[in-house]
Design an enzyme around this catalytic site. Structure first.
Site, PDB file in Angstrom:
ATOM      1  N   CYS A  14       0.845  -1.180   0.000  1.00  0.00           N
ATOM      2  CA  CYS A  14       0.000   0.000   0.000  1.00  0.00           C
ATOM      3  C   CYS A  14       0.885   1.234   0.000  1.00  0.00           C
ATOM      4  O   CYS A  14       2.092   1.161   0.192  1.00  0.00           O
ATOM      5  CB  CYS A  14      -0.913   0.019   1.223  1.00  0.00           C
ATOM      6  SG  CYS A  14      -1.935  -1.456   1.411  1.00  0.00           S
ATOM      7  N   ARG A  63       1.321   2.000  -5.958  1.00  0.00           N
ATOM      8  CA  ARG A  63       1.531   1.060  -4.864  1.00  0.00           C
ATOM      9  C   ARG A  63       0.235   0.369  -4.440  1.00  0.00           C
ATOM     10  O   ARG A  63       0.256  -0.532  -3.595  1.00  0.00           O
ATOM     11  CB  ARG A  63       2.146   1.788  -3.664  1.00  0.00           C
ATOM     12  CG  ARG A  63       3.494   2.402  -3.923  1.00  0.00           C
ATOM     13  CD  ARG A  63       4.048   3.068  -2.674  1.00  0.00           C
ATOM     14  NE  ARG A  63       4.315   2.095  -1.644  1.00  0.00           N
ATOM     15  CZ  ARG A  63       5.466   1.448  -1.482  1.00  0.00           C
ATOM     16  NH1 ARG A  63       6.465   1.673  -2.321  1.00  0.00           N
ATOM     17  NH2 ARG A  63       5.637   0.590  -0.495  1.00  0.00           N
ATOM     18  N   TRP A 119      -3.717  -1.773  -1.606  1.00  0.00           N
ATOM     19  CA  TRP A 119      -3.665  -2.985  -2.421  1.00  0.00           C
ATOM     20  C   TRP A 119      -4.110  -4.119  -1.506  1.00  0.00           C
ATOM     21  O   TRP A 119      -3.402  -4.496  -0.582  1.00  0.00           O
ATOM     22  CB  TRP A 119      -2.249  -3.209  -2.944  1.00  0.00           C
ATOM     23  CG  TRP A 119      -2.111  -4.355  -3.895  1.00  0.00           C
ATOM     24  CD1 TRP A 119      -2.926  -4.668  -4.942  1.00  0.00           C
ATOM     25  CD2 TRP A 119      -1.074  -5.350  -3.902  1.00  0.00           C
ATOM     26  NE1 TRP A 119      -2.454  -5.779  -5.595  1.00  0.00           N
ATOM     27  CE2 TRP A 119      -1.326  -6.219  -4.987  1.00  0.00           C
ATOM     28  CE3 TRP A 119       0.044  -5.575  -3.104  1.00  0.00           C
ATOM     29  CZ2 TRP A 119      -0.505  -7.296  -5.275  1.00  0.00           C
ATOM     30  CZ3 TRP A 119       0.861  -6.651  -3.404  1.00  0.00           C
ATOM     31  CH2 TRP A 119       0.592  -7.502  -4.475  1.00  0.00           C
ATOM     32  N   ASN A 176       1.053   0.153   5.846  1.00  0.00           N
ATOM     33  CA  ASN A 176       1.576  -0.619   4.725  1.00  0.00           C
ATOM     34  C   ASN A 176       2.303  -1.818   5.310  1.00  0.00           C
ATOM     35  O   ASN A 176       3.243  -1.663   6.084  1.00  0.00           O
ATOM     36  CB  ASN A 176       2.540   0.220   3.887  1.00  0.00           C
ATOM     37  CG  ASN A 176       3.244  -0.605   2.822  1.00  0.00           C
ATOM     38  OD1 ASN A 176       2.680  -1.552   2.295  1.00  0.00           O
ATOM     39  ND2 ASN A 176       4.474  -0.249   2.510  1.00  0.00           N
ATOM     40  N   GLY A 177       1.865  -3.013   4.955  1.00  0.00           N
ATOM     41  CA  GLY A 177       2.500  -4.219   5.473  1.00  0.00           C
ATOM     42  C   GLY A 177       1.458  -5.232   5.905  1.00  0.00           C
ATOM     43  O   GLY A 177       0.287  -5.149   5.534  1.00  0.00           O
ATOM     44  N   THR A 195      10.632 -10.060 -12.221  1.00  0.00           N
ATOM     45  CA  THR A 195      11.518  -9.438 -13.197  1.00  0.00           C
ATOM     46  C   THR A 195      12.964  -9.434 -12.734  1.00  0.00           C
ATOM     47  O   THR A 195      13.884  -9.643 -13.532  1.00  0.00           O
ATOM     48  CB  THR A 195      11.034  -8.001 -13.489  1.00  0.00           C
ATOM     49  OG1 THR A 195       9.843  -8.059 -14.279  1.00  0.00           O
ATOM     50  CG2 THR A 195      12.075  -7.199 -14.228  1.00  0.00           C
ATOM     51  N   THR A 240      11.424  -5.779  -1.428  1.00  0.00           N
ATOM     52  CA  THR A 240      10.620  -6.954  -1.732  1.00  0.00           C
ATOM     53  C   THR A 240      10.637  -7.937  -0.561  1.00  0.00           C
ATOM     54  O   THR A 240      11.696  -8.382  -0.118  1.00  0.00           O
ATOM     55  CB  THR A 240      11.156  -7.652  -2.995  1.00  0.00           C
ATOM     56  OG1 THR A 240      11.315  -6.677  -4.025  1.00  0.00           O
ATOM     57  CG2 THR A 240      10.212  -8.749  -3.447  1.00  0.00           C
ATOM     58  N   GLU A 288      10.848 -13.002 -19.400  1.00  0.00           N
ATOM     59  CA  GLU A 288      10.507 -11.611 -19.089  1.00  0.00           C
ATOM     60  C   GLU A 288       9.502 -11.044 -20.086  1.00  0.00           C
ATOM     61  O   GLU A 288       8.589 -10.306 -19.712  1.00  0.00           O
ATOM     62  CB  GLU A 288      11.777 -10.758 -19.051  1.00  0.00           C
ATOM     63  CG  GLU A 288      11.551  -9.283 -18.797  1.00  0.00           C
ATOM     64  CD  GLU A 288      10.922  -8.985 -17.452  1.00  0.00           C
ATOM     65  OE1 GLU A 288      10.480  -7.833 -17.249  1.00  0.00           O
ATOM     66  OE2 GLU A 288      10.864  -9.891 -16.589  1.00  0.00           O
ATOM     67  N   LYS A 304       5.817  -9.619 -19.085  1.00  0.00           N
ATOM     68  CA  LYS A 304       5.324  -8.288 -19.417  1.00  0.00           C
ATOM     69  C   LYS A 304       3.939  -8.366 -20.050  1.00  0.00           C
ATOM     70  O   LYS A 304       3.046  -7.593 -19.712  1.00  0.00           O
ATOM     71  CB  LYS A 304       6.296  -7.576 -20.371  1.00  0.00           C
ATOM     72  CG  LYS A 304       7.562  -7.101 -19.713  1.00  0.00           C
ATOM     73  CD  LYS A 304       7.340  -5.886 -18.850  1.00  0.00           C
ATOM     74  CE  LYS A 304       7.747  -5.941 -17.443  1.00  0.00           C
ATOM     75  NZ  LYS A 304       8.218  -7.020 -16.705  1.00  0.00           N
ATOM     76  N   GLU A 312       1.214  -9.560 -17.402  1.00  0.00           N
ATOM     77  CA  GLU A 312       0.891  -8.696 -16.272  1.00  0.00           C
ATOM     78  C   GLU A 312       0.160  -7.426 -16.688  1.00  0.00           C
ATOM     79  O   GLU A 312      -0.610  -6.882 -15.894  1.00  0.00           O
ATOM     80  CB  GLU A 312       2.134  -8.359 -15.450  1.00  0.00           C
ATOM     81  CG  GLU A 312       3.192  -7.519 -16.113  1.00  0.00           C
ATOM     82  CD  GLU A 312       4.403  -7.303 -15.194  1.00  0.00           C
ATOM     83  OE1 GLU A 312       4.246  -7.380 -13.966  1.00  0.00           O
ATOM     84  OE2 GLU A 312       5.507  -7.054 -15.718  1.00  0.00           O
ATOM     85  N   HIS A 346       9.546 -31.765 -24.960  1.00  0.00           N
ATOM     86  CA  HIS A 346       9.145 -32.438 -23.733  1.00  0.00           C
ATOM     87  C   HIS A 346       7.797 -31.912 -23.219  1.00  0.00           C
ATOM     88  O   HIS A 346       7.603 -31.714 -22.025  1.00  0.00           O
ATOM     89  CB  HIS A 346      10.230 -32.266 -22.670  1.00  0.00           C
ATOM     90  CG  HIS A 346      11.547 -32.815 -23.093  1.00  0.00           C
ATOM     91  ND1 HIS A 346      11.855 -34.158 -23.059  1.00  0.00           N
ATOM     92  CD2 HIS A 346      12.654 -32.201 -23.600  1.00  0.00           C
ATOM     93  CE1 HIS A 346      13.080 -34.344 -23.504  1.00  0.00           C
ATOM     94  NE2 HIS A 346      13.585 -33.166 -23.850  1.00  0.00           N
ATOM     95  N   LYS A 363       3.254  -2.130  -7.607  1.00  0.00           N
ATOM     96  CA  LYS A 363       4.635  -1.974  -8.052  1.00  0.00           C
ATOM     97  C   LYS A 363       5.619  -2.837  -7.289  1.00  0.00           C
ATOM     98  O   LYS A 363       6.447  -3.512  -7.870  1.00  0.00           O
ATOM     99  CB  LYS A 363       5.033  -0.502  -7.937  1.00  0.00           C
ATOM    100  CG  LYS A 363       6.463  -0.213  -8.366  1.00  0.00           C
ATOM    101  CD  LYS A 363       6.659  -0.491  -9.834  1.00  0.00           C
ATOM    102  CE  LYS A 363       8.077  -0.243 -10.285  1.00  0.00           C
ATOM    103  NZ  LYS A 363       8.294  -0.704 -11.659  1.00  0.00           N
TER     104      LYS A 363
END
Length: 679
Positions: free
Chosen positions: A2, A33, A100, A127-128, A372, A422, A550, A554, A557, A573, A674
């Site tokens: 958040c 965020r 979020w 936030n958390g 990423t 992160t 990657e 992109k 997402e 396979h 983000k």
């Protein structure tokens, strides 16, 4: 994750409408965020320095949806209550939050600020994640509290209210200070958090603290002390800001203090007090000790306001894709040496120079990251193995922790994170530190948790990145790790020509990226052909396996299209069963040691009538697509270890244009934010 924001003006006349706009703009800067709901809290009655809880009435506004939904609802509500928007307030403390969702669906009841109950004696933005919130909730329920939300946050203001009431009933009936109440609360909380507290019992004061989540204090002072510097203890007119991110501060001030874990900041009477706290429940009381002086801790933001504006671009992601030549130049500036015959060509990473000998003696090197950042490390692994001769292993941070994979004192663990905050990567860092490994950080955020806690590291210098889908940070991470490989490998005769070729390639890389950005319209045309598709496959190998991963990330997402990056060597396979004339497949086949193998992959896919889109080196279409049977994307050829930087750009452009054509919000993809600072 958040975004939290606060604004306090002291002895600075500000109309209520101005205060609201500062809070709204702070949230707009932090919306990347979290954007499923938001809220603010301001004061309805006079906020004079002598105001008390009997005259101070907090107003809380919470709304589901984006920030503009909140703005619209706030102005409707204040209009209905006939609140004087032009009233001038010399002192006022307001808080704001953009969410979020982690606990409870996006809804006003689950939005922040969360309150302590009727009257909102205490308000909190968070936030958390509070990991022991269920235990705390059960305790508070037994003490008569009722809960309205499904959030983990709601236990915090109710716990504050309980502790405040207990302290008021203590000996002499004298209430504790705001800091003392908060520190007692913190001793009961487990998890990661950045918190800002507001209370009508402590008018015009704010208390904020952090553990594991970012929080920055911004200071804008309107008069100087005799020594010409900021003082934490004077009563000069000033504006004070608290934010999850520097992007919400730069338009107001460049003088900031980055709070460290277990630090608490108390804003009162224009004074800033920074205190250390301990959450050790075994300690009696909540004794605080003064931390580093604010004067010595203040730093200056390097960010400019222009970096947080879109300029001529429609979206941040578009802007950041096109900023990559400049971000790569900035990343390499001062680090690449192209000297005369005596000095040769070399690389200098100042943050690592004292640890290079230890890294070279490592038993192995572990790259640890998520999303990423993991893909960027994967792209750099081959060149690091080649130049260093040290085994390199890849670890997704969450999986490493789930397995409790072995890490030894002889290992070097490299933690890659754009934000440096992160959650899974931070937890893996703590795990590696506990096991005695040398820990290296590669981040885009100076002063971030990973930058502080690792033994050494490199700041990638990619500049502010606001788009949720990382673009320029990814390419700068690859370049930093290529330079890391050069630094570890050392300048020996056996690898001199290879090193010099890579360094020459690095110098020329920004120009090559400018060339590939000219494919913008071509990628838009390709996106228009793929816009109605449900799935897309990308095949890569060698250096460009990471490019396939990657590129697929992109597209999925932001464009919300099922896309899978596949190691081309694994095609037989299982994945080959998916191939038909309808499923679009991108094959990355630029010239490198795996080129002939990719030619074989293309032939086999073509034989099964695969709908192929081939990325190849400029002028190489005939060698990969005889007869012109496939669509071709031609890109500039560079050194093999740098080719992933070039090859990802068309796929970034493809993802961007697919998203726009499909009608989705490029900068705010569904269910994502983000920086994942919660598990």
């Amino acid at each position: 994750m958040c975004g939290i924001f606060a604004y306090l003006n002291y002895n600075v006349e500000r109309q209520r409408s101005h205060i609201l706009e500062v809070l709204f703009n702070g949230l707009r800067r932090l919306e990347y965020r979290g954007y499923d709901s938001s809220g603010i809290a301001i004061d309805a009655s006079s906020s004079s320095p002598v105001a008390d809880s009997s005259t101070l009435h907090p107003l809380v506004f919470r709304q589901e949806g984006n920030i503009e939904s909140l703005v619209k609802s706030v102005y409707q509500e204040v209009g209905a209550m006939d609140l004087n928007m032009e009233e001038s307030l010399s002192v006022h403390a307001g808080i704001a939050h953009t969410r979020w969702a982690t606990h409870g669906e996006p809804a006003p009841r689950n939005s922040h600020p969360q309150g302590s109950g009727p009257g909102n004696d205490f308000l909190v933005v968070h936030n958390g994640i509070i990991t022991n919130h269920k235990v705390l909730k059960e305790t508070l329920l037994r003490h008569g509290f009722t809960f309205e939300s499904e959030t983990d946050t709601e236990v915090i203001p109710k716990l504050v209210k309980y502790i405040f009431d207990q302290s008021s009933e203590g000996e002499g009936g004298q209430a504790a200070t705001f800091s003392q109440v908060v520190i007692e609360v913190l001793r009961h909380l487990e998890g990661a958090y950045a918190l800002i507290f507001k209370s009508k019992h402590y008018p015009n004061e704010l208390v904020a603290c952090k553990r594991g989540s970012p929080l920055i204090l911004g200071v804008k002072e309107f008069a100087e002390d005799d020594d010409g510097g900021f003082s934490s203890s004077n009563g000069n007119p000033k504006e004070l800001f608290l934010s999850s991110d520097e992007s919400a501060l730069v338009e107001h001030t460049k003088r900031v203090l980055r709070l460290q874990d277990d630090e608490l900041v108390h804003l009162k009477d224009g004074r800033v007090s920074i205190l250390k706290f301990s959450s050790d429940r075994g300690r009696s009381g909540g004794v605080l000790r003064r931390s580093t002086s604010v004067q010595s801790a203040l730093s200056v933001l390097e960010m400019e306001v222009e970096q947080i504006n879109k300029g001529t671009y429609k979206h941040y992601m578009q802007k950041e894709i096109h900023e990559q030549p400049e971000s790569l130049n900035t990343t390499m500036r001062g680090r690449l040496i192209r000297g005369g015959s005596s000095n040769g060509k070399n690389v200098l990473l100042g943050g690592l120079k004292d640890h290079l000998r230890t890294i070279r003696r490592s038993r192995r090197i572990l790259f640890i990251g998520c999303g990423t950042s993991y893909n960027a490390a994967l792209a750099a692994r081959p060149i690091l193995e080649e130049l260093s001769g040290i085994p390199v292993t890849m670890e997704i941070a969450s999986d490493l922790l789930d397995r409790k994979g072995p890490i030894y004192r002889e290992d070097t663990a490299v933690f890659v994170s754009q934000s440096g905050e992160t959650a899974d990567t931070l937890n893996a860092l703590e795990y590696a530190l506990d096991n005695g490994a040398l820990c290296v950080g590669i981040t885009n955020a100076v002063g971030s948790a990973i930058a502080r806690k690792t033994h050494c590291g490199v700041h990638i210098n990619a500049g502010c990145e606001i788009g949720v889908a990382s673009t320029k940070a990814y390419t700068s991470q690859i370049v930093v790790m290529a330079m890391l490989a050069l630094a570890i490998g050392g300048n020996t005769i056996s690898n001199q020509s290879r090193r010099e070729a890579i360094i020459d390639g690095l110098f020329d890389l920004p120009n090559k990226v400018r060339e590939v950005l000219k494919l913008n319209q071509e990628m838009r045309d390709l996106a228009s052909q793929l816009v109605a598709e449900q799935s897309l496959l990308m095949f890569g190998r060698g250096y460009n396996y990471a490019t396939a991963l990657e590129g697929a990330l992109k597209v999925k997402e932001v464009a919300l299209m099922h896309t899978e990056g596949i190691l081309a060597g694994e095609m037989k396979h299982g994945p080959l069963a998916l191939v038909d004339e309808n499923l679009p497949i991108i094959v990355i086949a630029t010239h490198d040691s795996c080129f002939s193998k990719q030619q074989s992959v293309i032939q086999q896919l073509h034989a099964r009538k695969g709908r192929l889109i081939v990325m190849c080196s400029r002028g190489g279409a005939a060698s990969v697509c005889p007869g012109g049977a496939s669509r071709v994307i031609e890109v500039p050829q560079v050194e093999d270890c740098l080719q992933p930087v070039i090859n990802i750009v068309p796929l970034q452009l493809l993802a961007y244009h697919l998203t726009v054509l499909r009608g989705y919000n490029v900068d705010q993809p569904r269910n994502l934010a983000k920086s994942v600072t919660t598990e």
